[in-house]
Design a protein around this motif. Structure first.
Motif, short mmCIF file in Angstrom:
data_model
loop_
_atom_site.label_atom_id
_atom_site.label_comp_id
_atom_site.label_asym_id
_atom_site.label_seq_id
_atom_site.Cartn_x
_atom_site.Cartn_y
_atom_site.Cartn_z
N MET A 1 -18.21 20.74 2.88
CA MET A 1 -19.34 20.09 2.36
C MET A 1 -20.04 19.23 3.18
O MET A 1 -21.48 19.29 3.28
CB MET A 1 -18.93 19.62 1.06
CG MET A 1 -19.69 19.23 0.16
SD MET A 1 -20.97 20.08 -0.49
CE MET A 1 -20.02 20.95 -1.80
N ARG A 2 -19.42 18.48 3.82
CA ARG A 2 -20.13 17.44 4.76
C ARG A 2 -20.91 18.06 5.68
O ARG A 2 -21.86 17.61 6.16
CB ARG A 2 -19.22 16.37 5.19
CG ARG A 2 -18.42 15.49 4.15
CD ARG A 2 -17.44 14.75 4.94
NE ARG A 2 -16.91 13.49 3.90
CZ ARG A 2 -15.73 12.74 3.89
NH1 ARG A 2 -14.98 12.89 5.22
NH2 ARG A 2 -15.36 12.03 3.01
N GLY A 3 -20.33 19.07 6.19
CA GLY A 3 -21.14 20.06 7.29
C GLY A 3 -22.28 20.44 6.82
O GLY A 3 -23.39 20.44 7.44
N TRP A 4 -22.11 20.95 5.66
CA TRP A 4 -23.54 21.69 5.16
C TRP A 4 -24.45 20.50 4.89
O TRP A 4 -25.74 20.91 5.25
CB TRP A 4 -22.99 22.50 3.89
CG TRP A 4 -22.31 23.71 3.93
CD1 TRP A 4 -22.36 24.63 4.93
CD2 TRP A 4 -21.50 24.13 2.89
NE1 TRP A 4 -21.43 25.41 4.73
CE2 TRP A 4 -20.79 25.39 3.47
CE3 TRP A 4 -20.99 23.59 1.75
CZ2 TRP A 4 -20.08 26.03 2.89
CZ3 TRP A 4 -20.14 24.39 0.93
CH2 TRP A 4 -19.64 25.70 1.57
N LEU A 5 -24.05 19.46 4.32
CA LEU A 5 -25.05 18.34 3.90
C LEU A 5 -25.55 17.69 5.04
O LEU A 5 -26.60 17.06 5.11
CB LEU A 5 -24.27 17.60 2.99
CG LEU A 5 -24.06 18.04 1.45
CD1 LEU A 5 -23.27 16.91 0.79
CD2 LEU A 5 -25.14 18.51 0.75
N ARG B 1 -16.14 20.65 9.70
CA ARG B 1 -17.51 20.13 9.46
C ARG B 1 -18.51 20.66 10.55
O ARG B 1 -19.55 21.03 10.14
CB ARG B 1 -17.28 18.50 9.54
CG ARG B 1 -18.69 17.72 9.18
CD ARG B 1 -18.19 16.43 9.17
NE ARG B 1 -19.39 15.59 8.87
CZ ARG B 1 -19.49 14.33 8.32
NH1 ARG B 1 -18.19 13.49 8.37
NH2 ARG B 1 -20.52 13.58 8.06
N ALA B 2 -18.17 20.84 11.67
CA ALA B 2 -19.17 21.35 12.55
C ALA B 2 -19.62 22.76 12.50
O ALA B 2 -20.57 23.34 12.47
CB ALA B 2 -18.50 21.15 14.03
N ALA B 3 -18.37 23.58 12.05
CA ALA B 3 -18.57 24.83 11.66
C ALA B 3 -19.51 25.21 10.59
O ALA B 3 -20.27 25.99 10.60
CB ALA B 3 -17.31 25.57 11.53
N ALA C 1 -25.22 26.28 7.97
CA ALA C 1 -26.34 25.56 7.27
C ALA C 1 -27.39 25.55 8.36
O ALA C 1 -28.47 25.85 7.74
CB ALA C 1 -26.02 24.34 6.90
N ARG C 2 -27.16 25.32 9.79
CA ARG C 2 -28.49 25.42 10.30
C ARG C 2 -29.05 26.79 10.45
O ARG C 2 -30.21 26.99 10.96
CB ARG C 2 -27.84 24.75 12.05
CG ARG C 2 -28.76 24.40 12.98
CD ARG C 2 -28.69 23.80 14.01
NE ARG C 2 -27.83 22.38 13.68
CZ ARG C 2 -26.53 22.16 13.90
NH1 ARG C 2 -25.60 23.29 14.13
NH2 ARG C 2 -26.16 21.10 13.60
N HIS C 3 -28.25 27.67 10.60
CA HIS C 3 -28.62 28.95 10.82
C HIS C 3 -29.73 29.32 9.83
O HIS C 3 -30.71 29.95 9.80
CB HIS C 3 -27.49 30.14 10.63
CG HIS C 3 -27.82 31.38 10.62
ND1 HIS C 3 -28.55 32.05 11.53
CD2 HIS C 3 -27.57 32.43 9.61
CE1 HIS C 3 -28.82 33.57 11.17
NE2 HIS C 3 -28.27 33.64 10.04
N VAL C 4 -29.33 29.03 8.36
CA VAL C 4 -30.24 29.38 7.11
C VAL C 4 -31.46 28.47 7.35
O VAL C 4 -32.53 29.04 6.94
CB VAL C 4 -29.39 29.36 5.78
CG1 VAL C 4 -28.37 30.45 5.92
CG2 VAL C 4 -29.08 27.98 5.66
N VAL C 5 -31.43 27.16 7.66
CA VAL C 5 -32.55 26.41 7.78
C VAL C 5 -33.45 26.99 8.95
O VAL C 5 -34.84 26.79 8.46
CB VAL C 5 -32.17 25.01 8.08
CG1 VAL C 5 -33.12 24.20 8.41
CG2 VAL C 5 -31.25 24.35 6.88
N ASP C 6 -33.04 27.51 10.19
CA ASP C 6 -33.78 27.88 10.99
C ASP C 6 -34.42 29.33 10.91
O ASP C 6 -35.45 29.38 10.98
CB ASP C 6 -32.86 28.12 12.27
CG ASP C 6 -32.46 26.93 12.93
OD1 ASP C 6 -33.06 25.89 12.54
OD2 ASP C 6 -31.55 26.86 13.86
#
Length: 345
Positions: free
Chosen positions: A204-208, A160-162, A167-172
């Motif tokens: 999936m939970r980590g991405w969301l 989940r954290a990974a 996801a944080r990378h693409v949002v940033d």
């Protein structure tokens, strides 16, 4: 040719010949070498393995129950590295490895019917019969990429954290139109899909966890575990539309590679038109052009640990000792390479 024939030729008891094969520490080196030389001369290969198993109460073999079909283990690069590490560690413990399909064929259920001293359950779906049979047999078990259980050692990463880091990378980078390509069956709520593998559900939970607070509603596409090409093809219609995603987060490097091929077939450039992120950091990720941004997890260390924990559990079981249950979590790291960039203007 029998054990007694060798014993008569050497002039020792049948038990001494048996010990030369199965308990070499009971004999002097010189006597054992003489027995083995005579056996080789006569063409005797040793006691029957089945009879030896009955006598010792141990097989010298452990099993691994695989996610789907055994064929998957021979073309998925992450699983190849994982299994290679397992076999190397088991060899040091004097144990062999048997691949166990999770289903049944011709009335045989491998997890129920194959003789073994213990087993690894590797990323199996909930409700898989094989896992239940291994539990019923009360064999030493190690769970890998599975929901931890009270009575068995488990080895995982924080999926989940990974996934959240990816996801944080693409949002940033500024992406707001994101697609998720994963495995398993469709479900109304992707966070709680009961038919998914535990690993797929956690990723999936980590991405969301990152996308939803950013106001991003991703498009989800799923594939069968053994068919990354099918998962990528399911994305083709999205890549042709005006509101196509500018970034894709993938369950594995194999899925990510398939997505890149589909994107290039559609005339898109990676990462100028589409950023792609994988998971696992297999050799494939480094071979790809552009090289793949992905989450690194150490397949070799996961396999080595799984084998070491199982070998220790088997040894304790043979000695009549209480099992030692451990919860092991290996680290992950986001590795940023050339397949991700800010979205096109």
């Amino acid at each position: 040719m029998t054990l007694k024939t060798v014993a008569d030729r050497v002039g020792v008891s049948a038990m001494t010949v048996s010990n030369a094969f199965s308990r070499p520490d009971q004999l002097s080196a010189a006597l054992r070498e003489r027995i083995l030389a005579v056996a080789a001369e006569l063409g005797y290969v040793g006691p029957d393995p089945a009879a030896r198993t009955l006598a010792r109460g141990a097989t010298g073999t452990v099993g691994i129950l695989l996610t789907e079909s055994p064929q998957h283990a021979f073309y998925d690069e992450y699983t190849i590295a994982f299994l290679a590490a397992i076999t190397g560690e088991l060899a040091r413990a004097g144990l062999a490895l048997t691949l166990l399909p999770s289903g049944r064929a011709g009335g045989v259920i491998p997890a129920r019917d194959v003789a073994m001293d213990g087993a690894i359950a590797y990323s199996c779906r909930p409700g898989v019969d094989g896992v239940d049979w291994l539990r019923k047999r009360r064999l030493p078990l190690v769970f890998v990429d599975q929901q931890p259980e009270r009575d068995h050692t488990s080895i995982n990463v924080d999926d989940r954290a990974a996934a959240a880091a990816a996801a944080r990378h693409v949002v940033d980078l500024g992406h707001r139109r994101v697609a998720l390509v994963t495995v398993g069956r469709d479900a109304p709520d992707p966070r709680e899909a009961p038919s998914d593998y535990m690993v797929a559900r956690q990723r999936m939970r980590g991405w969301l966890d990152v996308l939803e607070p950013a106001g991003i509603e991703p498009v989800v596409r799923r594939s069968e575990y053994d068919s990354p090409e099918a998962g990528a093809e399911a994305l083709r219609d999205l890549l042709d539309g005006p509101d196509r995603p500018t970034a894709v987060l993938c369950f594995s490097d194999a899925l990510a590679a398939a997505v890149v091929r589909v994107a290039e077939d559609a005339g898109l450039r990676v990462p100028a038109d589409l950023s792609v992120v994988g998971f696992d950091d297999t050799p494939l990720a480094r071979r790809m052009r552009p090289a793949l941004t992905t989450v690194h997890q150490d397949a070799a260390e996961k396999g080595r640990l799984a084998a070491a924990e199982l070998a220790a559990a088997v040894a304790r079981h043979r000695a009549g000792e209480e099992p030692v249950v451990r919860r092991l979590e290996l680290p992950t790291e986001l590795v940023v390479r050339e397949s991700t960039a800010p979205p096109p203007a």
